[in-house]
Design a protein around this motif. Structure first.
Motif, PDB file in Angstrom:
ATOM      1  N   VAL A 221       0.847  -1.194   0.000  1.00 14.63           N
ATOM      2  CA  VAL A 221       0.000   0.000   0.000  1.00 14.63           C
ATOM      3  C   VAL A 221       0.883   1.246   0.000  1.00 14.63           C
ATOM      4  CG1 VAL A 221      -1.923  -1.104   1.196  1.00 14.63           C
ATOM      5  CG2 VAL A 221      -0.168   0.089   2.531  1.00 14.63           C
ATOM      6  N   ILE A 222       0.341   2.327  -0.556  1.00 11.03           N
ATOM      7  CA  ILE A 222       0.989   3.634  -0.496  1.00 11.03           C
ATOM      8  C   ILE A 222       0.294   4.454   0.591  1.00 11.03           C
ATOM      9  CG2 ILE A 222       1.515   5.756  -1.738  1.00 11.03           C
ATOM     10  CD1 ILE A 222       1.455   4.176  -4.322  1.00 11.03           C
ATOM     11  N   PHE A 223       1.076   5.000   1.492  1.00 15.57           N
ATOM     12  CA  PHE A 223       0.563   5.726   2.644  1.00 15.57           C
ATOM     13  C   PHE A 223       1.124   7.150   2.590  1.00 15.57           C
ATOM     14  CE2 PHE A 223       0.943   5.730   7.614  1.00 15.57           C
ATOM     15  CZ  PHE A 223       0.082   6.807   7.672  1.00 15.57           C
ATOM     16  N   LYS A 224       0.293   8.084   2.156  1.00 15.97           N
ATOM     17  CA  LYS A 224       0.731   9.472   2.006  1.00 15.97           C
ATOM     18  C   LYS A 224       0.300  10.301   3.201  1.00 15.97           C
ATOM     19  CE  LYS A 224       1.036  13.145  -1.422  1.00 15.97           C
ATOM     20  NZ  LYS A 224       0.886  13.457  -2.854  1.00 15.97           N
ATOM     21  N   LEU A 225       1.282  10.890   3.869  1.00 14.62           N
ATOM     22  CA  LEU A 225       0.997  11.711   5.040  1.00 14.62           C
ATOM     23  C   LEU A 225       0.358  13.042   4.641  1.00 14.62           C
ATOM     24  CD1 LEU A 225       4.261  11.274   7.148  1.00 14.62           C
ATOM     25  CD2 LEU A 225       2.078  10.095   7.430  1.00 14.62           C
ATOM     26  N   LEU A 248       5.781   4.784   2.422  1.00 12.62           N
ATOM     27  CA  LEU A 248       5.390   5.924   3.242  1.00 12.62           C
ATOM     28  C   LEU A 248       5.872   7.211   2.580  1.00 12.62           C
ATOM     29  CD1 LEU A 248       4.226   6.981   5.965  1.00 12.62           C
ATOM     30  CD2 LEU A 248       6.532   6.678   6.926  1.00 12.62           C
ATOM     31  N   GLU A 249       4.932   8.004   2.089  1.00 13.76           N
ATOM     32  CA  GLU A 249       5.278   9.284   1.453  1.00 13.76           C
ATOM     33  C   GLU A 249       5.297  10.378   2.512  1.00 13.76           C
ATOM     34  OE1 GLU A 249       3.925  10.493  -2.404  1.00 13.76           O
ATOM     35  OE2 GLU A 249       2.853   8.600  -2.663  1.00 13.76           O
ATOM     36  N   THR A 250       6.489  10.829   2.847  1.00 12.67           N
ATOM     37  CA  THR A 250       6.681  11.788   3.933  1.00 12.67           C
ATOM     38  C   THR A 250       6.939  13.190   3.387  1.00 12.67           C
ATOM     39  OG1 THR A 250       9.021  11.220   3.997  1.00 12.67           O
ATOM     40  CG2 THR A 250       7.566  10.037   5.506  1.00 12.67           C
ATOM     41  N   TYR A 251       7.142  14.124   4.296  1.00 10.92           N
ATOM     42  CA  TYR A 251       7.399  15.508   3.915  1.00 10.92           C
ATOM     43  C   TYR A 251       8.894  15.738   3.690  1.00 10.92           C
ATOM     44  CZ  TYR A 251       2.926  15.860   6.450  1.00 10.92           C
ATOM     45  OH  TYR A 251       1.652  15.675   6.914  1.00 10.92           O
ATOM     46  N   GLY A 252       9.207  16.649   2.782  1.00 13.43           N
ATOM     47  CA  GLY A 252      10.578  17.122   2.633  1.00 13.43           C
ATOM     48  C   GLY A 252      11.606  16.021   2.461  1.00 13.43           C
ATOM     49  N   SER A 253      12.618  16.049   3.312  1.00 13.96           N
ATOM     50  CA  SER A 253      13.713  15.086   3.212  1.00 13.96           C
ATOM     51  C   SER A 253      13.444  13.814   4.006  1.00 13.96           C
ATOM     52  CB  SER A 253      15.022  15.723   3.686  1.00 13.96           C
ATOM     53  OG  SER A 253      14.900  16.194   5.011  1.00 13.96           O
ATOM     54  N   GLY A 254      12.170  13.514   4.237  1.00 10.74           N
ATOM     55  CA  GLY A 254      11.814  12.263   4.905  1.00 10.74           C
ATOM     56  C   GLY A 254      11.239  12.469   6.291  1.00 10.74           C
ATOM     57  N   ASN A 255      10.553  13.571   6.506  1.00  8.06           N
ATOM     58  CA  ASN A 255      10.047  13.913   7.834  1.00  8.06           C
ATOM     59  C   ASN A 255       8.586  13.515   8.019  1.00  8.06           C
ATOM     60  OD1 ASN A 255      12.544  15.224   8.519  1.00  8.06           O
ATOM     61  ND2 ASN A 255      11.899  16.898   7.192  1.00  8.06           N
ATOM     62  N   ALA A 256       8.209  13.270   9.263  1.00  8.34           N
ATOM     63  CA  ALA A 256       6.857  12.837   9.611  1.00  8.34           C
ATOM     64  C   ALA A 256       6.511  13.357  11.003  1.00  8.34           C
ATOM     65  CB  ALA A 256       6.763  11.315   9.576  1.00  8.34           C
ATOM     66  N   LYS A 271       7.756  -4.482  14.005  1.00  3.52           N
ATOM     67  CA  LYS A 271       7.946  -5.681  14.822  1.00  3.52           C
ATOM     68  C   LYS A 271       7.134  -6.860  14.294  1.00  3.52           C
ATOM     69  CE  LYS A 271       9.019  -3.262  19.145  1.00  3.52           C
ATOM     70  NZ  LYS A 271       8.526  -2.887  20.511  1.00  3.52           N
ATOM     71  N   ARG A 272       5.988  -6.574  13.682  1.00  2.00           N
ATOM     72  CA  ARG A 272       5.164  -7.633  13.087  1.00  2.00           C
ATOM     73  C   ARG A 272       5.723  -8.120  11.757  1.00  2.00           C
ATOM     74  NH1 ARG A 272       1.008  -3.919  13.877  1.00  2.00           N
ATOM     75  NH2 ARG A 272       0.680  -3.882  11.611  1.00  2.00           N
ATOM     76  N   GLY A 273       6.785  -7.459  11.271  1.00  3.26           N
ATOM     77  CA  GLY A 273       7.409  -7.887  10.023  1.00  3.26           C
ATOM     78  C   GLY A 273       7.087  -7.017   8.824  1.00  3.26           C
ATOM     79  N   LEU A 274       6.305  -5.955   9.011  1.00  2.45           N
ATOM     80  CA  LEU A 274       5.963  -5.074   7.903  1.00  2.45           C
ATOM     81  C   LEU A 274       7.203  -4.290   7.462  1.00  2.45           C
ATOM     82  CD1 LEU A 274       3.245  -4.430   6.445  1.00  2.45           C
ATOM     83  CD2 LEU A 274       3.129  -2.358   7.833  1.00  2.45           C
ATOM     84  N   ILE A 275       7.383  -4.161   6.167  1.00  2.00           N
ATOM     85  CA  ILE A 275       8.483  -3.370   5.609  1.00  2.00           C
ATOM     86  C   ILE A 275       7.932  -1.994   5.261  1.00  2.00           C
ATOM     87  CG2 ILE A 275      10.149  -3.164   3.720  1.00  2.00           C
ATOM     88  CD1 ILE A 275       9.884  -6.302   3.528  1.00  2.00           C
ATOM     89  N   ILE A 276       8.511  -0.944   5.839  1.00  2.00           N
ATOM     90  CA  ILE A 276       8.053   0.422   5.598  1.00  2.00           C
ATOM     91  C   ILE A 276       9.181   1.197   4.942  1.00  2.00           C
ATOM     92  CG2 ILE A 276       7.091   2.513   6.611  1.00  2.00           C
ATOM     93  CD1 ILE A 276       6.125   0.836   8.970  1.00  2.00           C
ATOM     94  N   VAL A 277       8.932   1.680   3.721  1.00  2.00           N
ATOM     95  CA  VAL A 277       9.951   2.399   2.952  1.00  2.00           C
ATOM     96  C   VAL A 277       9.549   3.865   2.851  1.00  2.00           C
ATOM     97  CG1 VAL A 277      11.205   2.556   0.766  1.00  2.00           C
ATOM     98  CG2 VAL A 277      10.479   0.313   1.637  1.00  2.00           C
ATOM     99  N   ASN A 278      10.459   4.741   3.195  1.00  2.00           N
ATOM    100  CA  ASN A 278      10.222   6.172   3.258  1.00  2.00           C
ATOM    101  C   ASN A 278      10.678   6.847   1.965  1.00  2.00           C
ATOM    102  OD1 ASN A 278       9.985   8.861   3.935  1.00  2.00           O
ATOM    103  ND2 ASN A 278      11.394   8.789   5.675  1.00  2.00           N
ATOM    104  N   ILE A 279       9.731   7.480   1.240  1.00  2.00           N
ATOM    105  CA  ILE A 279      10.090   8.301   0.093  1.00  2.00           C
ATOM    106  C   ILE A 279       9.470   9.685   0.272  1.00  2.00           C
ATOM    107  CG2 ILE A 279      10.297   6.330  -1.467  1.00  2.00           C
ATOM    108  CD1 ILE A 279       7.638   7.195  -2.721  1.00  2.00           C
ATOM    109  N   THR A 280      10.047  10.675  -0.364  1.00  2.00           N
ATOM    110  CA  THR A 280       9.567  12.041  -0.191  1.00  2.00           C
ATOM    111  C   THR A 280       8.390  12.349  -1.110  1.00  2.00           C
ATOM    112  OG1 THR A 280      10.147  14.387  -0.341  1.00  2.00           O
ATOM    113  CG2 THR A 280      11.314  12.892  -1.824  1.00  2.00           C
ATOM    114  N   GLN A 281       7.499  13.218  -0.641  1.00  2.00           N
ATOM    115  CA  GLN A 281       6.402  13.714  -1.467  1.00  2.00           C
ATOM    116  C   GLN A 281       6.885  14.744  -2.486  1.00  2.00           C
ATOM    117  OE1 GLN A 281       3.150  15.185   0.923  1.00  2.00           O
ATOM    118  NE2 GLN A 281       3.148  13.397   2.271  1.00  2.00           N
ATOM    119  N   CYS A 282       8.080  15.267  -2.295  1.00  2.00           N
ATOM    120  CA  CYS A 282       8.607  16.289  -3.196  1.00  2.00           C
ATOM    121  C   CYS A 282       8.947  15.692  -4.558  1.00  2.00           C
ATOM    122  CB  CYS A 282       9.851  16.936  -2.608  1.00  2.00           C
ATOM    123  SG  CYS A 282       9.583  17.759  -1.036  1.00  2.00           S
ATOM    124  N   GLU A 283       8.827  16.499  -5.600  1.00  2.00           N
ATOM    125  CA  GLU A 283       9.173  16.029  -6.933  1.00  2.00           C
ATOM    126  C   GLU A 283      10.670  15.798  -7.068  1.00  2.00           C
ATOM    127  OE1 GLU A 283       7.569  19.129  -9.352  1.00  2.00           O
ATOM    128  OE2 GLU A 283       5.633  18.140  -9.583  1.00  2.00           O
TER     129      GLU A 283
END
Length: 351
Positions: A221-225, A248-256, A271-283
């Motif tokens: 899933v894509i999760f946009k803050l 995980l689409e975060t703000y700026g340089s990877g902030n949440a 801890k449950r094994g989910l992989i969460i990858v942080n990418i920026t919302q910026c172009e």
């Protein structure tokens, strides 16, 4: 007997480029790609031998799924040895996803795979389709002075620009210049001549064989803050049944947000094994989670940096890695390094 200088396979999946208007009814119909050189006599000047395959049924790019990517890979594998290059005509809406997927599914690619399309049907007077198609053909056939392909990677050609496929994203729904590559330079530009930037093009290992992969897992899933996101929404996303990875689409340089409940929700998911990858919302720009305290909180929670990868490439890469049943630890390692030029090499400070 014609002395052909390149064998090109043209695959039409669907999309605006392949439509012509019926003069009687006004309805859009599929262009007859079996008679391509008749309708585009300019191609005959290149002396290409062009074979065409049309998807049956053709698909709107909004309906594209990993099933269609596997079909494309299979067609390329079956025709790989007998062709010098491949041109894939594809709807623009999901072209960057498909190009990203094929860049991972075809390992050590040594021949060009050029995606292209159009904003107007090929039968329209002001269409961009003919120029895109003719130039994509030329790129797929181009060889260097020792006979190797000039662009042995998956790319997108659109409105004069050649872009790495897994660095591209669609940025405009109305103009002919529909795609951009914000975090990686263009591979080439067409004008009177096609000028390539050889220093930016991937170099395969010609001592090793190309490998074709078909295992993909789309439980992502894509999760946009956004400001004001609430705990109930966050927990619903992170606890969605069957989900194995979150982009995980975060703000700026990877902030949440640093809300205690938010960080705890991420920690519990990891801890449950989910992989969460942080990418920026910026172009443009790169995730640097060590830069601010908000980012460091994510690092401590177990979130993985996506660096400067596009959302399309991140999704496709996760599908590829999950499909191959790598362990969570192995996937995290592979998400930190470029597999097909999809990201800038990681900053060792984040390891």
């Amino acid at each position: 007997m014609i002395d052909y200088n390149a064998n090109i396979l043209l695959i039409y999946t669907g999309g605006t480029i392949g439509m012509v208007e019926n003069n009687v009814t006004g309805a859009l119909e599929v262009f007859d790609f079996g008679h391509l050189t008749k309708h585009l006599p300019e191609l005959q000047r290149f002396r290409f031998h062009i074979e065409t395959i049309v998807f049956e049924p053709i698909i709107d790019s909004s309906d594209v799924s990993p099933v269609h990517w596997k079909r494309l890979v299979k067609l390329i594998e079956e025709n790989y040895d007998s062709h010098d290059g491949f041109v894939i005509l594809h709807g623009t809406d999901t072209m960057a996803y498909s190009a990203s997927a094929l860049s991972f599914m075809i390992e050590n690619l040594q021949k060009p795979i050029v995606f292209t399309g159009a904003q107007l049907p090929i039968g329209k007077l002001r269409t961009d389709a003919k120029e895109n198609l003719i130039t994509a053909m030329e790129i797929a056939a181009d060889k260097d002075s020792i006979g190797n392909p000039v662009v042995p990677e998956v790319c997108i050609f659109f409105q004069n620009y050649l872009l790495r496929g897994n660095r591209s994203t669609k940025v405009n729904a109305d103009n002919f210049n529909a795609f951009a590559s914000y975090n990686y330079p263009i591979l080439g530009k067409s004008g009177i001549h096609i000028r390539y930037d050889q220093s930016k093009i991937l170099k395969p290992d010609y001592e090793k064989r190309v490998r074709f992969h078909y295992l993909m897992d789309s439980e992502i899933v894509i999760f946009k803050l956004f400001p004001g996101i609430n705990q109930k929404t966050v927990e619903a996303i992170l606890n969605a049944e069957g989900v194995k990875a979150v982009v995980l689409e975060t703000y700026g340089s990877g902030n949440a947000p640093r809300y205690e409940w938010f960080i705890e929700a991420l920690q519990d998911a990891v801890k449950r094994g989910l992989i969460i990858v942080n990418i920026t919302q910026c172009e443009m720009g790169c995730v640097e989670m060590q830069r601010y305290e908000t980012g460091r909180e994510l690092l401590r929670a177990g979130v993985v940096s996506g660096y400067d990868a596009t959302v399309e490439a991140t999704i496709a890469k996760l599908m590829y890695l999950l499909g191959h049943k790598y362990s969570r630890e192995e996937i995290i390692v592979r998400m930190r390094v470029p597999l097909a030029g999809e990201m800038t090499r990681f900053d060792e400070r984040e390891i």
